[in-house]
Motif scaffolding. Structure first.
Motif, PDB file in Angstrom:
ATOM      1  N   ALA A 268       0.810  -1.224   0.000  1.00  0.00           N
ATOM      2  CA  ALA A 268       0.000   0.000   0.000  1.00  0.00           C
ATOM      3  C   ALA A 268       0.844   1.275   0.000  1.00  0.00           C
ATOM      4  CB  ALA A 268      -1.011  -0.023   1.139  1.00  0.00           C
ATOM      5  N   SER A 269       0.349   2.334   0.639  1.00  0.00           N
ATOM      6  CA  SER A 269       0.845   3.697   0.417  1.00  0.00           C
ATOM      7  C   SER A 269       2.359   3.875   0.482  1.00  0.00           C
ATOM      8  CB  SER A 269       0.192   4.652   1.416  1.00  0.00           C
ATOM      9  OG  SER A 269      -1.148   4.894   1.090  1.00  0.00           O
ATOM     10  N   ALA A 270       2.961   3.609   1.632  1.00  0.00           N
ATOM     11  CA  ALA A 270       4.394   3.859   1.782  1.00  0.00           C
ATOM     12  C   ALA A 270       5.209   2.994   0.831  1.00  0.00           C
ATOM     13  CB  ALA A 270       4.825   3.614   3.226  1.00  0.00           C
ATOM     14  N   ASN A 271       4.816   1.741   0.700  1.00  0.00           N
ATOM     15  CA  ASN A 271       5.510   0.833  -0.199  1.00  0.00           C
ATOM     16  C   ASN A 271       5.349   1.280  -1.649  1.00  0.00           C
ATOM     17  OD1 ASN A 271       5.266  -2.468  -1.399  1.00  0.00           O
ATOM     18  ND2 ASN A 271       7.126  -1.614  -0.538  1.00  0.00           N
ATOM     19  N   ASN A 272       4.144   1.735  -2.016  1.00  0.00           N
ATOM     20  CA  ASN A 272       3.915   2.207  -3.377  1.00  0.00           C
ATOM     21  C   ASN A 272       4.738   3.444  -3.695  1.00  0.00           C
ATOM     22  OD1 ASN A 272       2.125   0.165  -3.984  1.00  0.00           O
ATOM     23  ND2 ASN A 272       0.311   1.354  -3.458  1.00  0.00           N
ATOM     24  N   ALA A 273       4.861   4.364  -2.732  1.00  0.00           N
ATOM     25  CA  ALA A 273       5.691   5.558  -2.958  1.00  0.00           C
ATOM     26  C   ALA A 273       7.132   5.157  -3.246  1.00  0.00           C
ATOM     27  CB  ALA A 273       5.623   6.476  -1.744  1.00  0.00           C
ATOM     28  N   MET A 274       7.653   4.196  -2.492  1.00  0.00           N
ATOM     29  CA  MET A 274       9.026   3.736  -2.694  1.00  0.00           C
ATOM     30  C   MET A 274       9.184   3.014  -4.030  1.00  0.00           C
ATOM     31  SD  MET A 274      10.040   2.346   1.105  1.00  0.00           S
ATOM     32  CE  MET A 274      10.247   3.481   2.475  1.00  0.00           C
ATOM     33  N   LEU A 275       8.223   2.142  -4.358  1.00  0.00           N
ATOM     34  CA  LEU A 275       8.296   1.390  -5.602  1.00  0.00           C
ATOM     35  C   LEU A 275       8.196   2.304  -6.819  1.00  0.00           C
ATOM     36  CD1 LEU A 275       6.048  -1.663  -4.646  1.00  0.00           C
ATOM     37  CD2 LEU A 275       8.518  -1.711  -5.019  1.00  0.00           C
ATOM     38  N   VAL A 276       7.303   3.287  -6.756  1.00  0.00           N
ATOM     39  CA  VAL A 276       7.159   4.243  -7.861  1.00  0.00           C
ATOM     40  C   VAL A 276       8.431   5.060  -8.021  1.00  0.00           C
ATOM     41  CG1 VAL A 276       6.002   6.384  -8.536  1.00  0.00           C
ATOM     42  CG2 VAL A 276       4.645   4.403  -7.875  1.00  0.00           C
ATOM     43  N   HIS A 277       8.950   5.569  -6.918  1.00  0.00           N
ATOM     44  CA  HIS A 277      10.173   6.372  -6.966  1.00  0.00           C
ATOM     45  C   HIS A 277      11.341   5.561  -7.537  1.00  0.00           C
ATOM     46  CE1 HIS A 277      13.082   9.462  -5.613  1.00  0.00           C
ATOM     47  NE2 HIS A 277      13.862   8.424  -5.385  1.00  0.00           N
ATOM     48  N   ALA A 278      11.412   4.300  -7.167  1.00  0.00           N
ATOM     49  CA  ALA A 278      12.514   3.444  -7.604  1.00  0.00           C
ATOM     50  C   ALA A 278      12.341   2.923  -9.024  1.00  0.00           C
ATOM     51  CB  ALA A 278      12.675   2.269  -6.645  1.00  0.00           C
ATOM     52  N   GLY A 279      11.183   3.182  -9.645  1.00  0.00           N
ATOM     53  CA  GLY A 279      10.951   2.708 -10.990  1.00  0.00           C
ATOM     54  C   GLY A 279      10.553   1.254 -11.073  1.00  0.00           C
ATOM     55  N   GLU A 280      10.148   0.642  -9.959  1.00  0.00           N
ATOM     56  CA  GLU A 280       9.778  -0.766  -9.947  1.00  0.00           C
ATOM     57  C   GLU A 280       8.333  -0.989 -10.393  1.00  0.00           C
ATOM     58  OE1 GLU A 280      11.916  -2.964  -9.647  1.00  0.00           O
ATOM     59  OE2 GLU A 280      13.602  -1.990  -8.665  1.00  0.00           O
ATOM     60  N   ILE A 281       7.493   0.015 -10.215  1.00  0.00           N
ATOM     61  CA  ILE A 281       6.147   0.014 -10.768  1.00  0.00           C
ATOM     62  C   ILE A 281       5.918   1.379 -11.399  1.00  0.00           C
ATOM     63  CG2 ILE A 281       5.167  -1.709  -9.200  1.00  0.00           C
ATOM     64  CD1 ILE A 281       3.982   0.564  -7.549  1.00  0.00           C
ATOM     65  N   GLU A 282       5.030   1.426 -12.378  1.00  0.00           N
ATOM     66  CA  GLU A 282       4.812   2.668 -13.122  1.00  0.00           C
ATOM     67  C   GLU A 282       3.786   3.589 -12.472  1.00  0.00           C
ATOM     68  OE1 GLU A 282       6.726  -0.298 -15.445  1.00  0.00           O
ATOM     69  OE2 GLU A 282       4.763  -0.417 -14.464  1.00  0.00           O
ATOM     70  N   VAL A 283       2.780   3.002 -11.832  1.00  0.00           N
ATOM     71  CA  VAL A 283       1.679   3.747 -11.223  1.00  0.00           C
ATOM     72  C   VAL A 283       1.388   3.119  -9.867  1.00  0.00           C
ATOM     73  CG1 VAL A 283      -0.755   4.425 -11.455  1.00  0.00           C
ATOM     74  CG2 VAL A 283       0.701   4.287 -13.497  1.00  0.00           C
ATOM     75  N   GLY A 284       0.929   3.909  -8.909  1.00  0.00           N
ATOM     76  CA  GLY A 284       0.605   3.369  -7.599  1.00  0.00           C
ATOM     77  C   GLY A 284      -0.503   4.163  -6.937  1.00  0.00           C
ATOM     78  N   MET A 285      -1.138   3.545  -5.951  1.00  0.00           N
ATOM     79  CA  MET A 285      -2.139   4.218  -5.131  1.00  0.00           C
ATOM     80  C   MET A 285      -1.442   4.700  -3.858  1.00  0.00           C
ATOM     81  SD  MET A 285      -4.569   3.563  -7.240  1.00  0.00           S
ATOM     82  CE  MET A 285      -5.893   4.371  -6.333  1.00  0.00           C
ATOM     83  N   CYS A 286      -1.799   5.908  -3.406  1.00  0.00           N
ATOM     84  CA  CYS A 286      -1.112   6.455  -2.233  1.00  0.00           C
ATOM     85  C   CYS A 286      -2.002   7.459  -1.521  1.00  0.00           C
ATOM     86  CB  CYS A 286       0.191   7.136  -2.663  1.00  0.00           C
ATOM     87  SG  CYS A 286       1.316   7.546  -1.306  1.00  0.00           S
ATOM     88  N   ALA A 287      -2.023   7.408  -0.203  1.00  0.00           N
ATOM     89  CA  ALA A 287      -2.786   8.359   0.602  1.00  0.00           C
ATOM     90  C   ALA A 287      -2.056   9.709   0.637  1.00  0.00           C
ATOM     91  CB  ALA A 287      -2.962   7.829   2.024  1.00  0.00           C
ATOM     92  N   THR A 288      -2.823  10.777   0.720  1.00  0.00           N
ATOM     93  CA  THR A 288      -2.248  12.115   0.628  1.00  0.00           C
ATOM     94  C   THR A 288      -1.208  12.403   1.711  1.00  0.00           C
ATOM     95  OG1 THR A 288      -4.280  12.834   1.758  1.00  0.00           O
ATOM     96  CG2 THR A 288      -4.094  13.316  -0.583  1.00  0.00           C
ATOM     97  N   GLU A 289      -1.460  11.955   2.934  1.00  0.00           N
ATOM     98  CA  GLU A 289      -0.490  12.271   3.986  1.00  0.00           C
ATOM     99  C   GLU A 289       0.817  11.503   3.790  1.00  0.00           C
ATOM    100  OE1 GLU A 289      -2.335   8.589   5.741  1.00  0.00           O
ATOM    101  OE2 GLU A 289      -2.976  10.256   4.450  1.00  0.00           O
ATOM    102  N   VAL A 290       0.721  10.267   3.292  1.00  0.00           N
ATOM    103  CA  VAL A 290       1.930   9.485   3.034  1.00  0.00           C
ATOM    104  C   VAL A 290       2.694  10.071   1.854  1.00  0.00           C
ATOM    105  CG1 VAL A 290       2.827   7.211   2.427  1.00  0.00           C
ATOM    106  CG2 VAL A 290       0.907   7.405   4.003  1.00  0.00           C
ATOM    107  N   ALA A 291       1.978  10.486   0.820  1.00  0.00           N
ATOM    108  CA  ALA A 291       2.626  11.103  -0.336  1.00  0.00           C
ATOM    109  C   ALA A 291       3.395  12.360   0.090  1.00  0.00           C
ATOM    110  CB  ALA A 291       1.590  11.449  -1.396  1.00  0.00           C
ATOM    111  N   TRP A 292       2.768  13.178   0.926  1.00  0.00           N
ATOM    112  CA  TRP A 292       3.425  14.406   1.402  1.00  0.00           C
ATOM    113  C   TRP A 292       4.683  14.075   2.189  1.00  0.00           C
ATOM    114  CZ3 TRP A 292       4.817  16.437   6.098  1.00  0.00           C
ATOM    115  CH2 TRP A 292       5.106  17.790   6.153  1.00  0.00           C
ATOM    116  N   GLU A 293       4.581  13.117   3.097  1.00  0.00           N
ATOM    117  CA  GLU A 293       5.736  12.744   3.918  1.00  0.00           C
ATOM    118  C   GLU A 293       6.855  12.159   3.060  1.00  0.00           C
ATOM    119  OE1 GLU A 293       4.133  10.152   6.912  1.00  0.00           O
ATOM    120  OE2 GLU A 293       2.586  11.618   7.444  1.00  0.00           O
TER     121      GLU A 293
END
Length: 338
Positions: A82-107
């Motif tokens: 989910a959120s924190a893992n998706n932010a890391m995976l998206v940033h690292a280029g491991e997945i192209e799109v992800g779902m993320c909660a607004t507060e986690v995205a901001w952090e």
């Protein structure tokens, strides 16, 4: 383009939270492109475990892409943390799109709180999703009436790295609640509560898991209510406060108010602008199809809600929004367009 199997991705759930986001991406990894005519490009949408809103939202996007853009793209929903893992995976280029909660995205974007020292500054918003309120779920016969009643109980905070786990840990620490914690997938947590294996679990409204559980069990749904609101706001100002509509759940005939989030779809600044533009356009212009899969997403992802983002948008999304006459606030414009 490198594809990860579900097994490898599950291993990543353990590895990635221990690594920093900064500088993890490689140019050739996990990038969708429209550069080759006639080629169908496969890409992944990082969701969460089945049973939660993220999985439903990712499924809606995947269905639209696979029906409306089948000559260009093929989308697959991937189970993640989910959120924190998706932010890391998206940033690292491991997945192209992800779902993320607004507060986690901001952090993640700013490298704050749980992301201190591991900034994910490549993540970009793609489109708003839907609002949610965090719920702490138990059975009506448990005797649990308030958050502090979970003290000493067996409790699942949600998948590791998910926004549910993050807020559970924060709430329990802030209010000195010492539960026997575990991290079950959403659907497993619902089953475990149903058969009495655990005493409670966390999940954000809206969720099919709770609605399905209410078919066989009488539940108690607790939010971060008025007695906790002031202290929580002072400690964590990045959360939004929203309402659960009356009658949505049997356990909340009058609805409820509590700390929540606005779910977002995210991608990376490394992703091709035209790819993001095509996906955004397809979802917005096939809202009726989204509605058949996840009505909440269809209703609350409208262009009027673009301002709910807490991080800059992707340039491809900005292109579509501008075509529709939507003005993007300066703080939500991507650095690469300034």
């Amino acid at each position: 383009m490198r594809r990860l199997s579900v097994l490898l991705l599950c291993v990543m759930l353990v590895i990635l939270p221990l690594t920093g986001c900064q500088g993890n991406s490689t140019p050739e990894s996990g990038q969708a492109s429209t550069a080759e005519p006639g080629k169908v490009t496969k890409f992944a949408i990082g969701a969460s475990s089945p049973g939660g809103g993220f999985y439903m939202g990712a499924s809606a996007i995947s269905t639209v892409v696979n029906q409306q853009l089948k000559d260009k793209f093929e989308a697959a929903v991937e189970v993640t943390g989910a959120s924190a893992n998706n932010a890391m995976l998206v940033h690292a280029g491991e997945i192209e799109v992800g779902m993320c909660a607004t507060e986690v995205a901001w952090e993640a974007y700013h490298g704050k709180f749980d992301f201190e020292g591991k900034t994910c500054d490549k993540i970009r918003a793609v489109m708003p999703g839907w609002g949610g309120v965090y719920m702490f779920i138990t059975t009506a016969d448990s005797g649990i009436k308030t958050l502090k009643d979970f003290n000493g109980k067996s409790y699942s905070g949600g998948p590791v790295g998910s926004s549910n786990e993050i807020i559970t840990n924060r709430v329990f620490k802030l209010f000195d609640i010492k539960a026997n914690m575990m991290n079950l997938p959403n659907s497993d947590a619902a089953r475990a509560l149903g058969d009495g294996t655990i005493d409670g679990f966390s999940l954000a409204h809206p969720t099919s898991a709770v609605s399905e559980l209410e078919a066989t069990k009488k539940l108690t749904l607790i939010t971060i209510g008025p007695e906790y609101e002031k202290a929580f706001k002072e400690a964590y100002p990045q959360y939004v406060w929203l309402d659960i509509p009356a009658g949505y759940y049997k356990a909340l005939p009058d609805g409820a108010h509590g700390a929540g989030l606005y779910n977002m779809v995210i991608s990376s600044s490394d992703q091709d602008d035209e790819f993001v533009y095509q996906v955004v356009k397809a979802v917005y212009e096939n809202n009726d199809l989204v509605n058949t899969i996840f009505p909440q997403f269809a209703k609350e992802s409208g262009l009027e809600n673009v301002g709910y983002s807490t991080i800059p948008y992707h340039a491809g999304a900005v292109k579509y929004f501008k075509e529709k006459g939507i003005n993007i606030p300066d703080e939500l414009m991507p650095p690469e367009m300034k």
